[in-house]
Design a protein around this motif. Structure first.
Motif, PDB file in Angstrom:
ATOM      1  N   ASP A 187      12.278  -9.862   1.344  1.00 54.03           N
ATOM      2  CA  ASP A 187      11.818 -10.241   0.080  1.00 54.03           C
ATOM      3  C   ASP A 187      11.582  -9.191  -0.575  1.00 54.03           C
ATOM      4  O   ASP A 187      11.137  -8.693  -1.769  1.00 54.03           O
ATOM      5  CB  ASP A 187       9.781 -10.604  -0.269  1.00 54.03           C
ATOM      6  CG  ASP A 187       9.381  -9.731   0.930  1.00 54.03           C
ATOM      7  OD1 ASP A 187      10.033  -8.780   1.103  1.00 54.03           O
ATOM      8  OD2 ASP A 187       8.255 -10.179   0.700  1.00 54.03           O
ATOM      9  N   GLY A 188      12.199  -8.171  -0.931  1.00 57.80           N
ATOM     10  CA  GLY A 188      13.112  -7.154  -1.455  1.00 57.80           C
ATOM     11  C   GLY A 188      11.916  -5.733  -1.143  1.00 57.80           C
ATOM     12  O   GLY A 188      12.162  -4.856  -1.347  1.00 57.80           O
ATOM     13  N   LYS A 189      11.556  -6.007  -0.250  1.00 56.50           N
ATOM     14  CA  LYS A 189       9.963  -4.811  -0.158  1.00 56.50           C
ATOM     15  C   LYS A 189      10.607  -3.505   0.873  1.00 56.50           C
ATOM     16  O   LYS A 189      11.891  -3.774   1.883  1.00 56.50           O
ATOM     17  CB  LYS A 189       9.256  -5.309   1.101  1.00 56.50           C
ATOM     18  CG  LYS A 189       8.355  -5.902   0.390  1.00 56.50           C
ATOM     19  CD  LYS A 189       6.511  -5.745   0.969  1.00 56.50           C
ATOM     20  CE  LYS A 189       6.159  -7.609  -0.105  1.00 56.50           C
ATOM     21  NZ  LYS A 189       4.294  -8.101   0.465  1.00 56.50           N
ATOM     22  N   LEU A 190      10.698  -2.477   1.069  1.00 59.13           N
ATOM     23  CA  LEU A 190      11.305  -1.488   1.810  1.00 59.13           C
ATOM     24  C   LEU A 190      10.775  -1.100   3.190  1.00 59.13           C
ATOM     25  O   LEU A 190       8.911  -1.254   2.904  1.00 59.13           O
ATOM     26  CB  LEU A 190      10.751   0.484   0.847  1.00 59.13           C
ATOM     27  CG  LEU A 190      11.454   1.646   2.023  1.00 59.13           C
ATOM     28  CD1 LEU A 190      13.264   1.400   1.302  1.00 59.13           C
ATOM     29  CD2 LEU A 190      11.062   2.686   1.254  1.00 59.13           C
ATOM     30  N   ILE A 191      11.573  -1.621   3.929  1.00 60.42           N
ATOM     31  CA  ILE A 191      10.664  -1.412   5.636  1.00 60.42           C
ATOM     32  C   ILE A 191      11.050   0.065   6.020  1.00 60.42           C
ATOM     33  O   ILE A 191      10.278   0.821   6.981  1.00 60.42           O
ATOM     34  CB  ILE A 191      11.789  -2.181   6.486  1.00 60.42           C
ATOM     35  CG1 ILE A 191      11.687  -3.906   5.954  1.00 60.42           C
ATOM     36  CG2 ILE A 191      11.394  -1.737   7.580  1.00 60.42           C
ATOM     37  CD1 ILE A 191      12.730  -5.155   6.331  1.00 60.42           C
ATOM     38  N   SER A 192      12.600   0.702   5.385  1.00 58.63           N
ATOM     39  CA  SER A 192      12.526   1.698   6.226  1.00 58.63           C
ATOM     40  C   SER A 192      13.371   2.631   5.067  1.00 58.63           C
ATOM     41  O   SER A 192      14.027   3.080   4.433  1.00 58.63           O
ATOM     42  CB  SER A 192      13.317   2.192   7.464  1.00 58.63           C
ATOM     43  OG  SER A 192      14.790   1.499   7.629  1.00 58.63           O
ATOM     44  N   PRO A 193      12.928   4.413   4.570  1.00 57.19           N
ATOM     45  CA  PRO A 193      13.946   5.003   3.380  1.00 57.19           C
ATOM     46  C   PRO A 193      15.227   4.646   3.574  1.00 57.19           C
ATOM     47  O   PRO A 193      15.772   5.132   5.773  1.00 57.19           O
ATOM     48  CB  PRO A 193      13.089   6.237   3.331  1.00 57.19           C
ATOM     49  CG  PRO A 193      12.305   6.079   4.795  1.00 57.19           C
ATOM     50  CD  PRO A 193      12.132   4.603   5.604  1.00 57.19           C
ATOM     51  N   ALA A 194      15.795   6.060   2.817  1.00 56.13           N
ATOM     52  CA  ALA A 194      17.563   6.324   2.508  1.00 56.13           C
ATOM     53  C   ALA A 194      17.332   7.738   3.123  1.00 56.13           C
ATOM     54  O   ALA A 194      16.382   8.659   3.587  1.00 56.13           O
ATOM     55  CB  ALA A 194      17.998   6.223   1.820  1.00 56.13           C
ATOM     56  N   TYR A 195      18.155   8.579   3.925  1.00 55.07           N
ATOM     57  CA  TYR A 195      18.432   9.502   5.530  1.00 55.07           C
ATOM     58  C   TYR A 195      19.512  10.101   4.677  1.00 55.07           C
ATOM     59  O   TYR A 195      20.383   9.410   5.170  1.00 55.07           O
ATOM     60  CB  TYR A 195      18.075   9.565   6.753  1.00 55.07           C
ATOM     61  CG  TYR A 195      16.671   9.181   6.483  1.00 55.07           C
ATOM     62  CD1 TYR A 195      15.951   9.785   7.033  1.00 55.07           C
ATOM     63  CD2 TYR A 195      16.165   7.804   7.161  1.00 55.07           C
ATOM     64  CE1 TYR A 195      14.119   9.391   7.079  1.00 55.07           C
ATOM     65  CE2 TYR A 195      14.897   7.272   7.351  1.00 55.07           C
ATOM     66  CZ  TYR A 195      13.875   8.619   7.123  1.00 55.07           C
ATOM     67  OH  TYR A 195      12.399   8.311   7.633  1.00 55.07           O
ATOM     68  N   VAL A 196      19.816  11.330   5.134  1.00 54.26           N
ATOM     69  CA  VAL A 196      21.225  12.183   4.117  1.00 54.26           C
ATOM     70  C   VAL A 196      20.796  13.049   5.215  1.00 54.26           C
ATOM     71  O   VAL A 196      20.230  13.635   4.841  1.00 54.26           O
ATOM     72  CB  VAL A 196      21.224  12.143   2.603  1.00 54.26           C
ATOM     73  CG1 VAL A 196      20.754  13.010   2.113  1.00 54.26           C
ATOM     74  CG2 VAL A 196      23.226  12.707   2.666  1.00 54.26           C
ATOM     75  N   THR A 197      22.111  13.857   6.433  1.00 56.23           N
ATOM     76  CA  THR A 197      22.789  14.645   6.485  1.00 56.23           C
ATOM     77  C   THR A 197      24.113  15.486   5.963  1.00 56.23           C
ATOM     78  O   THR A 197      24.828  14.610   6.156  1.00 56.23           O
ATOM     79  CB  THR A 197      22.949  14.688   8.041  1.00 56.23           C
ATOM     80  OG1 THR A 197      20.943  14.471   8.887  1.00 56.23           O
ATOM     81  CG2 THR A 197      23.146  15.438   8.861  1.00 56.23           C
ATOM     82  N   LEU A 198      24.407  16.544   5.269  1.00 53.98           N
ATOM     83  CA  LEU A 198      24.995  16.510   4.508  1.00 53.98           C
ATOM     84  C   LEU A 198      25.141  18.361   5.620  1.00 53.98           C
ATOM     85  O   LEU A 198      24.570  19.441   5.014  1.00 53.98           O
ATOM     86  CB  LEU A 198      24.730  17.156   3.371  1.00 53.98           C
ATOM     87  CG  LEU A 198      25.029  17.329   2.237  1.00 53.98           C
ATOM     88  CD1 LEU A 198      26.939  17.650   1.930  1.00 53.98           C
ATOM     89  CD2 LEU A 198      24.942  17.833   1.180  1.00 53.98           C
ATOM     90  N   LEU A 199      26.489  18.435   5.410  1.00 52.13           N
ATOM     91  CA  LEU A 199      27.231  19.822   5.785  1.00 52.13           C
ATOM     92  C   LEU A 199      28.139  20.183   4.586  1.00 52.13           C
ATOM     93  O   LEU A 199      29.256  19.387   3.962  1.00 52.13           O
ATOM     94  CB  LEU A 199      28.041  19.785   7.109  1.00 52.13           C
ATOM     95  CG  LEU A 199      27.377  19.295   8.576  1.00 52.13           C
ATOM     96  CD1 LEU A 199      26.697  18.325   8.853  1.00 52.13           C
ATOM     97  CD2 LEU A 199      28.271  20.146   9.782  1.00 52.13           C
ATOM     98  N   HIS A 200      27.944  21.456   4.012  1.00 54.82           N
ATOM     99  CA  HIS A 200      28.623  22.443   2.554  1.00 54.82           C
ATOM    100  C   HIS A 200      29.457  23.156   4.091  1.00 54.82           C
ATOM    101  O   HIS A 200      29.048  24.204   3.659  1.00 54.82           O
ATOM    102  CB  HIS A 200      27.639  22.294   2.001  1.00 54.82           C
ATOM    103  CG  HIS A 200      28.359  22.751   0.446  1.00 54.82           C
ATOM    104  ND1 HIS A 200      27.820  23.305  -0.371  1.00 54.82           N
ATOM    105  CD2 HIS A 200      29.456  22.775  -0.058  1.00 54.82           C
ATOM    106  CE1 HIS A 200      28.622  24.489  -1.101  1.00 54.82           C
ATOM    107  NE2 HIS A 200      29.766  24.070  -1.007  1.00 54.82           N
ATOM    108  N   ASN A 201      30.850  23.305   3.647  1.00 57.72           N
ATOM    109  CA  ASN A 201      31.705  24.180   3.587  1.00 57.72           C
ATOM    110  C   ASN A 201      31.422  24.158   5.471  1.00 57.72           C
ATOM    111  O   ASN A 201      31.468  25.918   6.454  1.00 57.72           O
ATOM    112  CB  ASN A 201      32.052  25.377   3.212  1.00 57.72           C
ATOM    113  CG  ASN A 201      32.363  24.593   1.614  1.00 57.72           C
ATOM    114  OD1 ASN A 201      32.807  23.896   2.253  1.00 57.72           O
ATOM    115  ND2 ASN A 201      31.368  25.925   0.283  1.00 57.72           N
ATOM    116  N   GLY A 202      31.009  23.203   6.719  1.00 58.61           N
ATOM    117  CA  GLY A 202      30.895  23.182   7.560  1.00 58.61           C
ATOM    118  C   GLY A 202      29.596  24.232   7.769  1.00 58.61           C
ATOM    119  O   GLY A 202      28.825  24.266   9.406  1.00 58.61           O
ATOM    120  N   ILE A 203      28.435  23.886   7.262  1.00 61.96           N
ATOM    121  CA  ILE A 203      27.368  25.045   7.365  1.00 61.96           C
ATOM    122  C   ILE A 203      25.798  23.407   6.845  1.00 61.96           C
ATOM    123  O   ILE A 203      25.849  23.026   5.751  1.00 61.96           O
ATOM    124  CB  ILE A 203      27.210  26.004   6.253  1.00 61.96           C
ATOM    125  CG1 ILE A 203      27.234  26.844   6.031  1.00 61.96           C
ATOM    126  CG2 ILE A 203      25.036  26.164   6.643  1.00 61.96           C
ATOM    127  CD1 ILE A 203      27.703  27.949   5.925  1.00 61.96           C
TER     128      ILE A 203
END
Length: 254
Positions: A187-203
């Motif tokens: 029904d369109g309700k959020l169950i779990s949010p989005a997550y992001v992991t980011l490495l910039h130039n290996g860091i």
């Protein structure tokens, strides 16, 4: 008799537990066997199961975000440079959870300051033809002051990077991104949010960062349900010289 049987069962369970703790084979897992993925010849080269989105030759995997016509950015010398008049481009394929690698370069002769300095972005989810979606900021943050949740490697207007890992203009920058898509109920309700992991130039600059919704220039973020979506690159309308990209590939993690 019932108590005798219960005592025997408890003794047998205790014996099994003791055996499991002392027998190394009791904790070995043999199935399912992970599939074989051949790494690239270098750490930044696409592995065998990757979808190559740009290999320096053409933009066949891309289209205009506005009308789905062929992408009209400028391919030259193994790189692609933003065509600001052509607008944003997005992948023809849709993705959900994935690992993304891309490399980008701010022109050495970059001009301007703040947000008017090589501004672009990678939208990990494109939810519309313009700047709708979930954006990781791309711009020159080498000795260039701006709001910290709008500098390079920020989740735009939501999360500043843990550190500034920017190389000087004219040098190639690398993003390696792990994207975990939000989950919605039927029904369109959020169950779990989005997550992001980011490495910039290996860091590591985003460490399993939770998003509050789509990234917005004005206003508070919110979620809207979707199943899967394209990945989008932004043709920002700032007045500085346009940036370039190379070596873009993605691995599905669904």
């Amino acid at each position: 008799m019932r108590y005798v049987l219960m005592a025997a069962a408890l003794a047998a369970a205790a014996s099994t537990t003791t055996q499991a703790q002392s027998d190394p084979k009791a904790t070995e897992q043999w199935q399912p066997v992970p599939k074989v993925v051949t790494p690239g010849h270098t750490d930044d080269a696409p592995p065998s199961d990757a979808t190559v989105l740009f290999d320096g030759r053409n933009l066949d995997p891309w289209e205009s975000s506005k009308d789905h016509s062929p992408a009209r950015w400028n391919v030259h010398d193994g790189v692609v440079t933003v065509n600001k008049t052509a607008g944003n481009i997005q992948t023809k394929e849709h993705f959900r959870n994935y690992q993304l690698h891309l490399e980008w370069r701010v022109p050495k002769n970059i001009t301007g300051e703040g947000q008017e300095r090589g501004n672009s972005g990678v939208f990990l989810v494109s939810t519309g033809p313009g700047d709708e979606g979930y954006e990781i900021q791309i711009m020159d943050s080498w000795k260039n002051d701006t709001y910290v949740n709008g500098q390079a490697a920020s989740v735009y207007k939501q999360a500043a990077p843990l550190v500034n890992a920017m190389r000087p203009p004219g040098e190639w920058q690398t993003y390696d991104i792990l994207w975990t898509a939000p989950v919605f109920s039927t029904d369109g309700k959020l169950i779990s949010p989005a997550y992001v992991t980011l490495l910039h130039n290996g860091i590591v600059v985003q460490n399993h960062t939770q998003l509050a919704g789509e990234t917005l220039h004005v206003g508070k973020p919110s979620y809207a349900p979707y199943a899967d979506a394209p990945i989008k690159l932004q043709a920002h309308g700032d007045r500085s010289p346009p940036i370039s990209f190379r070596n873009i590939w993605v691995r599905r993690l669904d």
